[in-house]
Motif scaffolding. Structure first.
Motif, PDB file in Angstrom:
ATOM      1  N   HIS A 201      11.661  59.073  39.023  1.00  0.00           N
ATOM      2  CA  HIS A 201      10.317  59.764  39.155  1.00  0.00           C
ATOM      3  C   HIS A 201      10.544  60.571  40.586  1.00  0.00           C
ATOM      4  O   HIS A 201      10.577  60.336  41.530  1.00  0.00           O
ATOM      5  CB  HIS A 201       9.154  58.785  39.307  1.00  0.00           C
ATOM      6  CG  HIS A 201       7.979  59.488  39.466  1.00  0.00           C
ATOM      7  ND1 HIS A 201       6.876  59.096  40.433  1.00  0.00           N
ATOM      8  CD2 HIS A 201       7.160  60.413  38.978  1.00  0.00           C
ATOM      9  CE1 HIS A 201       6.063  59.825  40.193  1.00  0.00           C
ATOM     10  NE2 HIS A 201       6.232  60.560  39.343  1.00  0.00           N
ATOM     11  N   CYS A 202      10.295  61.971  40.152  1.00  0.00           N
ATOM     12  CA  CYS A 202      10.327  63.025  41.123  1.00  0.00           C
ATOM     13  C   CYS A 202       9.239  63.860  41.328  1.00  0.00           C
ATOM     14  O   CYS A 202       8.465  64.177  40.391  1.00  0.00           O
ATOM     15  CB  CYS A 202      11.789  63.833  40.919  1.00  0.00           C
ATOM     16  SG  CYS A 202      13.128  63.135  40.817  1.00  0.00           S
ATOM     17  N   ALA A 203       9.007  64.395  42.585  1.00  0.00           N
ATOM     18  CA  ALA A 203       7.726  65.398  42.779  1.00  0.00           C
ATOM     19  C   ALA A 203       8.297  66.744  42.633  1.00  0.00           C
ATOM     20  O   ALA A 203       9.507  66.953  42.913  1.00  0.00           O
ATOM     21  CB  ALA A 203       7.259  64.897  44.008  1.00  0.00           C
ATOM     22  N   ILE A 204       7.530  67.614  42.313  1.00  0.00           N
ATOM     23  CA  ILE A 204       7.964  69.041  42.084  1.00  0.00           C
ATOM     24  C   ILE A 204       7.578  69.705  43.357  1.00  0.00           C
ATOM     25  O   ILE A 204       6.262  69.694  43.768  1.00  0.00           O
ATOM     26  CB  ILE A 204       7.474  69.693  40.835  1.00  0.00           C
ATOM     27  CG1 ILE A 204       8.040  68.884  39.483  1.00  0.00           C
ATOM     28  CG2 ILE A 204       7.889  71.256  40.806  1.00  0.00           C
ATOM     29  CD1 ILE A 204       7.536  69.567  38.391  1.00  0.00           C
ATOM     30  N   ARG A 205       8.406  70.311  44.006  1.00  0.00           N
ATOM     31  CA  ARG A 205       8.140  71.344  45.138  1.00  0.00           C
ATOM     32  C   ARG A 205       8.276  72.680  44.929  1.00  0.00           C
ATOM     33  O   ARG A 205       9.390  73.256  44.272  1.00  0.00           O
ATOM     34  CB  ARG A 205       8.993  70.979  46.401  1.00  0.00           C
ATOM     35  CG  ARG A 205       8.780  71.894  47.626  1.00  0.00           C
ATOM     36  CD  ARG A 205       9.590  71.486  48.739  1.00  0.00           C
ATOM     37  NE  ARG A 205       9.406  70.021  49.321  1.00  0.00           N
ATOM     38  CZ  ARG A 205      10.191  69.575  50.067  1.00  0.00           C
ATOM     39  NH1 ARG A 205      11.079  70.216  50.884  1.00  0.00           N
ATOM     40  NH2 ARG A 205       9.493  68.345  50.779  1.00  0.00           N
ATOM     41  N   LEU A 206       7.227  73.645  45.028  1.00  0.00           N
ATOM     42  CA  LEU A 206       7.101  75.047  44.567  1.00  0.00           C
ATOM     43  C   LEU A 206       7.780  75.772  45.724  1.00  0.00           C
ATOM     44  O   LEU A 206       6.911  75.752  46.897  1.00  0.00           O
ATOM     45  CB  LEU A 206       6.064  75.423  44.073  1.00  0.00           C
ATOM     46  CG  LEU A 206       5.824  74.685  42.310  1.00  0.00           C
ATOM     47  CD1 LEU A 206       4.220  75.397  41.975  1.00  0.00           C
ATOM     48  CD2 LEU A 206       6.823  74.906  41.557  1.00  0.00           C
ATOM     49  N   LYS A 207       8.614  76.565  45.750  1.00  0.00           N
ATOM     50  CA  LYS A 207       8.925  77.537  46.768  1.00  0.00           C
ATOM     51  C   LYS A 207       8.779  79.025  46.449  1.00  0.00           C
ATOM     52  O   LYS A 207       9.220  79.332  45.070  1.00  0.00           O
ATOM     53  CB  LYS A 207      10.325  77.082  47.384  1.00  0.00           C
ATOM     54  CG  LYS A 207      10.488  75.824  48.095  1.00  0.00           C
ATOM     55  CD  LYS A 207      11.543  75.528  49.099  1.00  0.00           C
ATOM     56  CE  LYS A 207      11.419  74.200  49.959  1.00  0.00           C
ATOM     57  NZ  LYS A 207      12.836  74.104  50.698  1.00  0.00           N
TER      58      LYS A 207
END
Length: 313
Positions: A201-207
């Motif tokens: 399970h992963c979180a999405i980081r927007l850059k």
């Protein structure tokens, strides 16, 4: 004869109306149960699933001795709990020498067991074991992405069955529109072999990426584990056909006049335009060109006399 109990209070009537059949069903709730004996791994996993499903899950901490879903008569308690809590999804954890760290995920239809998947949990890492920035942690109620990697999810029946159950367990409520800010997590399932699946399970980081579309990075937030396939109970054919039925209100399409559809070019419509009788239209004013008719209407003699009169001047 069985007595049919009717609600006598307003609150009871509201509860009965919530559970009544609808054209658009409510979101599915998950019931989390413990077996006769559980290990620390199973306890931590059930707690993590409860946090991931917070708001749409009910967790019982008491031990249950009579629940054996794959045995005859062992599913009676599951049907009772499903009816009592109005839950369509069931997660049951147990631990024994024969089946250590055992996890059973099942679905119900009309409070009857529809299908079951039994897996063993290995290499488990809880959410607490990951260190990450809490600002990027997935929010409660957000919609997840799913990534199923491996040909086994298309070729192996057991893995296809597991894929269906996992999608139903973690997808949340069905919605028609989504906000991009609500897409902040992803479940990655990799078929390592025909009987083993790695799930994380992963979180999405927007850059920033220098364009309109942001650059996405995945940060593992847990839980992560290996699923080892053990037993499967596929849905009964009669119960499956009954669950796939759609009400007549959904199948009935309203016919639209003068509209046809094409698979390639899309929708076509016919527009009715009445005949425009231009000759019968009355003009609002007299045009200058109408003066010519006056000259043509005069006799030749009158025009000759007028010319002679003008010559005399």
């Amino acid at each position: 004869m069985m007595d049919i109990k009717t609600p006598k209070t307003a609150r009871g009537k509201r509860e009965v109306e919530k559970r009544a059949p609808k054209l658009e069903e409510n979101g599915k709730k998950t019931l989390i149960l413990h077996g006769t004996k559980t290990s620390n791994v199973i306890n931590a996993l059930l707690t993590d699933i409860y946090h991931l499903k917070k708001g749409n899950a009910i967790k019982y901490s008491r031990r249950n001795d009579n629940i054996r879903p794959f045995e005859i008569g062992g599913e009676t308690s599951l049907a009772f709990f499903s009816l009592k809590t109005d839950c369509s999804l069931i997660v049951f954890g147990s631990h024994s020498k024969k089946r250590p760290n055992n996890l059973i995920i099942g679905r119900t239809y009309d409070h009857q067991i529809y299908n079951l998947v039994e897996v063993g949990v290995e290499n488990f890492k809880s959410m607490e074991s990951f260190s990450y920035d809490r600002k990027i942690a997935p929010k409660t109620g957000s919609k997840p992405f799913f990534a199923f990697i491996g040909e086994g999810f298309e070729n192996v029946e057991e893995l296809k069955h597991l894929k269906e159950v996992l999608l139903d367990l973690f997808r949340g409520e069905v919605v028609s529109n989504l906000n991009l800010a609500g897409l902040d997590r992803v479940y990655v399932c990799t078929a390592v072999s025909p009987n083993k699946v790695f799930m994380s399970h992963c979180a999405i980081r927007l850059k920033k990426s220098g364009s309109i579309v942001p650059r996405m990075e995945l940060v593992e937030v847990g839980p992560s584990m290996d699923f080892v396939m053990r037993r499967n109970r596929f849905p009964d054919e009669g119960l499956r056909k009954e669950s796939m039925k759609k009400p007549s209100e959904v199948n009935k399409k309203r016919k639209v006049k003068n509209v046809t559809g094409d698979a390639i070019q899309g929708k076509f419509g016919k527009i009715y335009i009445p005949d425009q009788k231009v000759g019968e239209k009355t003009l609002p004013y007299k045009a200058k060109g109408m003066k010519r008719e006056r000259r043509e209407g005069k006799t030749k003699e009158e025009l000759k006399n007028k010319k002679l009169k003008l010559a005399s001047y």
